[in-house]
Write a protein that holds these residues in place. Structure first.
Motif, PDB file in Angstrom:
ATOM      1  N   VAL A 293       5.266  -0.789   7.119  1.00  0.00           N
ATOM      2  CA  VAL A 293       5.609  -1.549   5.917  1.00  0.00           C
ATOM      3  C   VAL A 293       4.704  -2.777   5.807  1.00  0.00           C
ATOM      4  CG1 VAL A 293       7.388  -2.961   4.846  1.00  0.00           C
ATOM      5  CG2 VAL A 293       7.974  -0.731   5.798  1.00  0.00           C
ATOM      6  N   VAL A 294       4.542  -3.518   6.929  1.00  0.00           N
ATOM      7  CA  VAL A 294       3.731  -4.739   6.884  1.00  0.00           C
ATOM      8  C   VAL A 294       2.293  -4.410   6.477  1.00  0.00           C
ATOM      9  CG1 VAL A 294       2.712  -6.559   8.299  1.00  0.00           C
ATOM     10  CG2 VAL A 294       5.141  -6.033   8.505  1.00  0.00           C
ATOM     11  N   PHE A 295       1.748  -3.344   7.085  1.00  0.00           N
ATOM     12  CA  PHE A 295       0.345  -3.031   6.818  1.00  0.00           C
ATOM     13  C   PHE A 295       0.192  -1.965   5.730  1.00  0.00           C
ATOM     14  CE2 PHE A 295       0.411  -4.724  11.132  1.00  0.00           C
ATOM     15  CZ  PHE A 295      -0.537  -5.721  11.012  1.00  0.00           C
ATOM     16  N   ASN A 296       1.291  -1.652   5.067  1.00  0.00           N
ATOM     17  CA  ASN A 296       1.281  -0.674   3.990  1.00  0.00           C
ATOM     18  C   ASN A 296       0.563   0.602   4.423  1.00  0.00           C
ATOM     19  OD1 ASN A 296       1.909   0.263   1.468  1.00  0.00           O
ATOM     20  ND2 ASN A 296      -0.025  -0.473   0.562  1.00  0.00           N
ATOM     21  N   TYR A 297       0.941   1.081   5.601  1.00  0.00           N
ATOM     22  CA  TYR A 297       0.259   2.230   6.192  1.00  0.00           C
ATOM     23  C   TYR A 297       1.017   3.498   5.829  1.00  0.00           C
ATOM     24  CZ  TYR A 297      -3.119   4.103   9.485  1.00  0.00           C
ATOM     25  OH  TYR A 297      -4.183   4.756  10.035  1.00  0.00           O
ATOM     26  N   PRO A 298       0.364   4.489   5.242  1.00  0.00           N
ATOM     27  CA  PRO A 298       1.107   5.609   4.632  1.00  0.00           C
ATOM     28  C   PRO A 298       1.654   6.618   5.643  1.00  0.00           C
ATOM     29  CG  PRO A 298      -1.238   6.001   4.441  1.00  0.00           C
ATOM     30  CD  PRO A 298      -1.085   4.665   5.090  1.00  0.00           C
ATOM     31  N   GLY A 299       2.371   6.159   6.642  1.00  0.00           N
ATOM     32  CA  GLY A 299       2.901   7.063   7.666  1.00  0.00           C
ATOM     33  C   GLY A 299       4.364   7.383   7.443  1.00  0.00           C
ATOM     34  N   LEU A 300       4.983   7.963   8.475  1.00  0.00           N
ATOM     35  CA  LEU A 300       6.386   8.374   8.377  1.00  0.00           C
ATOM     36  C   LEU A 300       7.321   7.185   8.202  1.00  0.00           C
ATOM     37  CD1 LEU A 300       6.852  11.108  11.095  1.00  0.00           C
ATOM     38  CD2 LEU A 300       7.108  11.345   8.641  1.00  0.00           C
ATOM     39  N   GLY A 301       6.983   6.070   8.849  1.00  0.00           N
ATOM     40  CA  GLY A 301       7.832   4.882   8.767  1.00  0.00           C
ATOM     41  C   GLY A 301       7.949   4.409   7.330  1.00  0.00           C
ATOM     42  N   LEU A 302       6.815   4.365   6.645  1.00  0.00           N
ATOM     43  CA  LEU A 302       6.818   3.918   5.250  1.00  0.00           C
ATOM     44  C   LEU A 302       7.596   4.910   4.383  1.00  0.00           C
ATOM     45  CD1 LEU A 302       5.585   1.508   3.789  1.00  0.00           C
ATOM     46  CD2 LEU A 302       3.740   3.009   3.054  1.00  0.00           C
ATOM     47  N   LEU A 303       7.369   6.202   4.664  1.00  0.00           N
ATOM     48  CA  LEU A 303       8.084   7.241   3.941  1.00  0.00           C
ATOM     49  C   LEU A 303       9.592   7.089   4.125  1.00  0.00           C
ATOM     50  CD1 LEU A 303       7.812   9.998   2.384  1.00  0.00           C
ATOM     51  CD2 LEU A 303       7.955  11.094   4.618  1.00  0.00           C
ATOM     52  N   LEU A 304       9.983   6.851   5.380  1.00  0.00           N
ATOM     53  CA  LEU A 304      11.405   6.728   5.701  1.00  0.00           C
ATOM     54  C   LEU A 304      12.004   5.501   5.022  1.00  0.00           C
ATOM     55  CD1 LEU A 304      13.563   8.125   7.381  1.00  0.00           C
ATOM     56  CD2 LEU A 304      12.996   6.613   9.266  1.00  0.00           C
ATOM     57  N   ARG A 305      11.272   4.389   5.050  1.00  0.00           N
ATOM     58  CA  ARG A 305      11.800   3.169   4.450  1.00  0.00           C
ATOM     59  C   ARG A 305      11.998   3.349   2.944  1.00  0.00           C
ATOM     60  NH1 ARG A 305      11.481  -2.068   2.131  1.00  0.00           N
ATOM     61  NH2 ARG A 305      10.135  -1.054   0.602  1.00  0.00           N
ATOM     62  N   LYS A 306      11.016   3.970   2.315  1.00  0.00           N
ATOM     63  CA  LYS A 306      11.130   4.209   0.864  1.00  0.00           C
ATOM     64  C   LYS A 306      12.329   5.114   0.573  1.00  0.00           C
ATOM     65  CE  LYS A 306       6.372   3.641  -0.733  1.00  0.00           C
ATOM     66  NZ  LYS A 306       5.093   4.378  -0.679  1.00  0.00           N
ATOM     67  N   ALA A 307      12.470   6.130   1.446  1.00  0.00           N
ATOM     68  CA  ALA A 307      13.573   7.080   1.245  1.00  0.00           C
ATOM     69  C   ALA A 307      14.913   6.390   1.406  1.00  0.00           C
ATOM     70  CB  ALA A 307      13.439   8.228   2.251  1.00  0.00           C
ATOM     71  N   ILE A 308      15.011   5.462   2.404  1.00  0.00           N
ATOM     72  CA  ILE A 308      16.278   4.754   2.591  1.00  0.00           C
ATOM     73  C   ILE A 308      16.542   3.857   1.385  1.00  0.00           C
ATOM     74  CG2 ILE A 308      17.462   3.024   4.010  1.00  0.00           C
ATOM     75  CD1 ILE A 308      15.892   4.185   6.408  1.00  0.00           C
ATOM     76  N   ALA A 309      15.497   3.169   0.940  1.00  0.00           N
ATOM     77  CA  ALA A 309      15.672   2.234  -0.173  1.00  0.00           C
ATOM     78  C   ALA A 309      16.079   2.956  -1.453  1.00  0.00           C
ATOM     79  CB  ALA A 309      14.373   1.458  -0.386  1.00  0.00           C
ATOM     80  N   THR A 310      15.567   4.181  -1.650  1.00  0.00           N
ATOM     81  CA  THR A 310      15.873   4.885  -2.897  1.00  0.00           C
ATOM     82  C   THR A 310      16.978   5.913  -2.731  1.00  0.00           C
ATOM     83  OG1 THR A 310      14.109   6.433  -2.374  1.00  0.00           O
ATOM     84  CG2 THR A 310      13.553   4.620  -3.845  1.00  0.00           C
ATOM     85  N   GLY A 311      17.547   5.975  -1.506  1.00  0.00           N
ATOM     86  CA  GLY A 311      18.616   6.935  -1.276  1.00  0.00           C
ATOM     87  C   GLY A 311      18.128   8.370  -1.332  1.00  0.00           C
ATOM     88  N   ASP A 312      16.907   8.590  -0.888  1.00  0.00           N
ATOM     89  CA  ASP A 312      16.347   9.948  -0.905  1.00  0.00           C
ATOM     90  C   ASP A 312      16.825  10.711   0.326  1.00  0.00           C
ATOM     91  OD1 ASP A 312      14.901  12.247  -1.157  1.00  0.00           O
ATOM     92  OD2 ASP A 312      13.064  11.229  -1.802  1.00  0.00           O
ATOM     93  N   TYR A 313      18.024  11.241   0.152  1.00  0.00           N
ATOM     94  CA  TYR A 313      18.768  11.916   1.192  1.00  0.00           C
ATOM     95  C   TYR A 313      17.981  12.998   1.929  1.00  0.00           C
ATOM     96  CZ  TYR A 313      23.524  12.711   2.715  1.00  0.00           C
ATOM     97  OH  TYR A 313      24.661  12.795   3.420  1.00  0.00           O
TER      98      TYR A 313
ATOM     99  N   LYS B  63       4.284  16.280   5.931  1.00  0.00           N
ATOM    100  CA  LYS B  63       2.972  16.756   6.353  1.00  0.00           C
ATOM    101  C   LYS B  63       1.888  15.754   5.962  1.00  0.00           C
ATOM    102  CE  LYS B  63       2.586  21.478   6.152  1.00  0.00           C
ATOM    103  NZ  LYS B  63       2.333  22.636   5.281  1.00  0.00           N
ATOM    104  N   ARG B  64       2.081  15.084   4.838  1.00  0.00           N
ATOM    105  CA  ARG B  64       1.089  14.120   4.375  1.00  0.00           C
ATOM    106  C   ARG B  64       1.123  12.844   5.239  1.00  0.00           C
ATOM    107  NH1 ARG B  64       2.156  12.639  -1.565  1.00  0.00           N
ATOM    108  NH2 ARG B  64       2.160  14.893  -1.891  1.00  0.00           N
ATOM    109  N   SER B  65       2.345  12.453   5.678  1.00  0.00           N
ATOM    110  CA  SER B  65       2.486  11.179   6.388  1.00  0.00           C
ATOM    111  C   SER B  65       2.265  11.316   7.895  1.00  0.00           C
ATOM    112  CB  SER B  65       3.892  10.605   6.186  1.00  0.00           C
ATOM    113  OG  SER B  65       4.229  10.628   4.840  1.00  0.00           O
ATOM    114  N   LEU B  66       2.630  12.472   8.410  1.00  0.00           N
ATOM    115  CA  LEU B  66       2.639  12.631   9.870  1.00  0.00           C
ATOM    116  C   LEU B  66       1.279  12.347  10.525  1.00  0.00           C
ATOM    117  CD1 LEU B  66       4.560  13.336  12.166  1.00  0.00           C
ATOM    118  CD2 LEU B  66       3.899  15.722  11.925  1.00  0.00           C
ATOM    119  N   PRO B  67       0.173  12.864  10.016  1.00  0.00           N
ATOM    120  CA  PRO B  67      -1.110  12.613  10.692  1.00  0.00           C
ATOM    121  C   PRO B  67      -1.432  11.128  10.802  1.00  0.00           C
ATOM    122  CG  PRO B  67      -1.361  14.319   9.032  1.00  0.00           C
ATOM    123  CD  PRO B  67       0.008  13.756   8.863  1.00  0.00           C
ATOM    124  N   TRP B  68      -1.118  10.351   9.766  1.00  0.00           N
ATOM    125  CA  TRP B  68      -1.396   8.905   9.828  1.00  0.00           C
ATOM    126  C   TRP B  68      -0.596   8.260  10.940  1.00  0.00           C
ATOM    127  CZ3 TRP B  68      -5.641   7.936   7.589  1.00  0.00           C
ATOM    128  CH2 TRP B  68      -6.022   8.578   6.408  1.00  0.00           C
TER     129      TRP B  68
END
Lengths: 328, 336
Positions: B281-301, B107-112
């Motif tokens: 990721v490039v623009f450090n934009y707090p959207g779903l893409g960034l959330l997803l990348r962090k989750a993949i990197a940390t294994g946040d299933y 919900k926090r990332s989706l609007p961005w």
């Protein structure tokens, strides 16, 4: 005064591929006069240049097609308009010169109602409000045997014959002087063909238009035309009245075409023409028919026969005597 | 109307449900066939931190991790539990930002993401299709060839390179735009004119990078389409009939060429919901893409599953909506 006069017209498709220029001589040295109020047929095999000739007449020339040489002009109301004079031609497009394309499926815009297509084509030429125009179009379409519902339909909701009627209505609503038809009955079944031909003839009688009709279907020509021009490999080989063409063809090609048709009693022996029409990017020297002509003689292979006049008809063959008799 | 519902709507709704069912099922099974065990890797991480635990608490921790990941019980039980999570949109707590629930993170990332990607998509689609249409219609003009050359040059550049290049050029060499983020670092989102303007200022650079690259694609596909439509009989006929060239361009050529573009647009709208990983990721934009990348990197299933299920539903819904509005733009569909 002739409606259209062509003099030594040459129109070629010029394609360039990797620097090599390929020229297809689709219309080569064609001279032809189109007379007022006549139905002129242009006949010949596929690829003989008849559709190209019609494209030139309808001024829809797009590259790679180019007029290379010759003079061509329209004569409307005593004024001469040269081909290629786009500004003047635009004034006459559809009001004076109309075009009926092949009776195929894709001539009408598939996402536009017939009503709007009519408005698109007529808006520059009529100055009445839309309601009145719609009423007149409906009336006119009813004369052509179409119901009022057609106006609010999309093309895919109509049958092939209905679509062709709509197109004929579109082309003849402004009573143009010259109507150009490109195989108007192909892709239609015989009954519908007959109706369309009768409709065209009726309109021509009422409005007194000049019609140029391109078709490979000799039966259609026999049915409707007053005069026929036979084309072979980009050249006109014979021009005569329809009766003369069918009763006494002069050119060997015309004769072979006629002999390939069955007669009503089915007693004549059908003969055809062997071989293939020449490739127009590399036509044979001399008479273009000579590799296929059964009556060929030596000079046919090297010299090109000019179009000669015999009374009220013309033909291009060495083996016709000056008196207009076949010498073969 | 009743006929429309039965013949047109019903099969499409069934198809919609089936697509989502298959998608969610694949999303459930695929990671379970992978050799990576999220519980074991989490444990390894914890142990890697140098913590020592007695075997009993290890077992207990494993148990609770399994529960959090939805890995407890037999496979059919897990599958049913997974569906329950999907339907209620409750994917449990995130594991890296424990105990924030996944739904709150999304919900926090989706609007961005929506704000940035949907706007960029809309602009690039409109501009690309329009320019491609006009350039395709006037193919032989100089400016048309110039535009095409531009699109051809832009399109094959890998996106992350052009994005970084734009960032270096417009944020570092010429510091016109901020380097990254969605709003100034250290401020809290509030509803004021100044804050909205700063959001826009932050969105321009990532937005521009998306518009430029997207436009190249929309331009080329529209141009290819229109050059086919221009050769159609109905265009030639209208030209011979002296229909005004503006009308031919818009009502004949573009109107017909736009149909496949609309299809592609809706597919693209669906994928907006999975974010644009590289951009964010490039623009450090707090959207779903960034959330997803962090989750993949940390294994946040849990987060990964939440985003995947949402994008399955979003794409299927976009296609369903497309199916429902298509008869409005193509009358030929109405009769079938």
């Amino acid at each position: 005064m002739n409606v259209v006069s062509l003099e030594g017209l040459k129109a070629h498709y010029i394609n360039e591929l990797y620097g090599a220029i390929k020229t297809t001589r689709a219309v080569d040295n064609v001279s032809l006069d189109i007379r007022p109020n006549e139905i002129l047929g242009i006949a010949g095999e596929s690829g003989c240049g008849k559709t190209t000739l019609l494209k030139i007449l309808s001024s829809t020339i797009k590259p790679p097609l180019k007029i290379v040489q010759g003079k061509a002009a329209f004569h409307f109301d005593g004024k001469e308009i040269e081909f290629g004079d786009e500004a003047k031609l635009d004034e006459h497009r559809w009001r004076t010169i109309a075009y009926i394309p092949q009776g195929s499926m894709h001539v009408l815009n598939p996402v536009r109602k017939i009503r709007h297509t009519f408005h698109d084509f007529l808006e520059h030429h009529v100055d009445i409000d839309r309601k009145e125009l719609d009423r007149r179009i409906t009336d006119y379409l009813q004369q052509l045997g179409l119901s009022a519902k057609v106006l609010n339909s999309y093309p895919h909701e109509l049958s092939g014959g209905m679509k062709q009627r709509v197109i004929i209505g579109l082309a003849t609503y402004l009573r143009p002087k010259l109507i150009l038809c490109d195989e108007p009955t192909t892709a239609l079944d015989v009954m519908v063909q007959r109706n369309i031909v009768q409709l065209l003839r009726r309109i021509q009688k009422e409005q007194g238009n000049t019609i140029v009709l391109v078709s490979h279907d000799l039966a259609l020509h026999a049915n409707i035309t007053d005069r026929i021009a036979i084309m072979y490999a980009g050249k006109l080989v014979e021009i005569a009245s329809t009766k003369q063409i069918f009763d006494r063809p002069l050119h060997p090609y015309t004769r072979l075409l006629i002999n390939s048709l069955p007669s009503l009693d089915g007693t004549n022996e059908l003969t055809g023409l062997s071989g293939q029409p020449p490739v127009l990017s590399d036509p044979p020297p001399g008479c273009r028919l000579h590799p296929r002509c059964p009556y060929v003689e030596t000079r046919c292979r090297t010299e090109e026969p000019p179009l000669r006049t015999f009374g009220d008809r013309t033909a291009a063959c060495f083996r016709i005597s000056d008196g207009g008799e076949c010498e073969y | 109307m009743k006929q429309f519902l039965l013949i047109y709507l019903a099969p499409r709704l069934v198809q919609y449900v089936v697509v989502i069912f298959i998608g969610v099922t694949v999303a459930f099974f695929a990671p379970r066939f992978s050799p990576v065990d999220p519980v074991e890797s989490m444990m390894a991480k914890v142990e890697g931190l140098g913590m020592t635990m007695d075997p009993e608490s290890v077992a207990r921790m494993k148990e609770s991790l399994k529960d959090l990941y939805g890995l407890g019980g037999s496979l059919p039980e897990q599958y049913l539990a997974f569906w329950k999570r999907a339907v209620t949109l409750d994917f449990g707590p995130s594991l890296t930002s424990f105990p924030t629930p996944v739904s709150a993170l999304v919900k926090r990332s989706l609007p961005w993401t929506l704000g940035l990607l949907a706007t960029a998509l809309g602009i690039s689609w409109l501009l690309g299709s329009f320019l491609g249409g006009v350039a395709g219609y006037f193919e032989s003009r100089k400016w048309s060839k110039f535009l095409e050359a531009g699109a051809m040059m832009m399109y094959p550049i890998p996106y992350f390179i052009s994005a970084i290049a734009m960032q270096i050029l417009l944020a570092y060499v010429f510091p016109i735009f901020p380097v990254g983020g969605a709003y100034p670092f250290g401020t809290l989102p509030e509803f004021s004119l100044g804050f909205v303007l700063s959001i826009l200022q932050h969105a321009i650079l990532p937005g521009l990078s998306l518009v430029l690259i997207g436009m190249g694609w929309w331009f080329l596909s529209m141009k290819a389409m229109i050059s086919r439509v221009v050769a159609e009989d109905y265009v030639t006929f209208a030209q011979a009939g002296g229909v005004s060239s503006r009308k031919i361009l818009f009502s004949y050529a573009m109107r017909n060429a736009i149909l496949p573009q609309v299809t592609s647009l809706f597919m693209a709208i669906g994928s907006v919901f999975s974010g644009a990983i590289i951009t964010e990721v490039v623009f450090n934009y707090p959207g779903l893409g960034l959330l997803l990348r962090k989750a993949i990197a940390t294994g946040d299933y849990s987060v990964i599953m939440g985003v995947i299920v949402m994008s399955i539903v979003a794409i299927a819904s976009a296609v369903l909506i497309l199916d429902l509005i298509y008869p409005l733009i193509d009358p030929r569909i109405r009769r079938k």
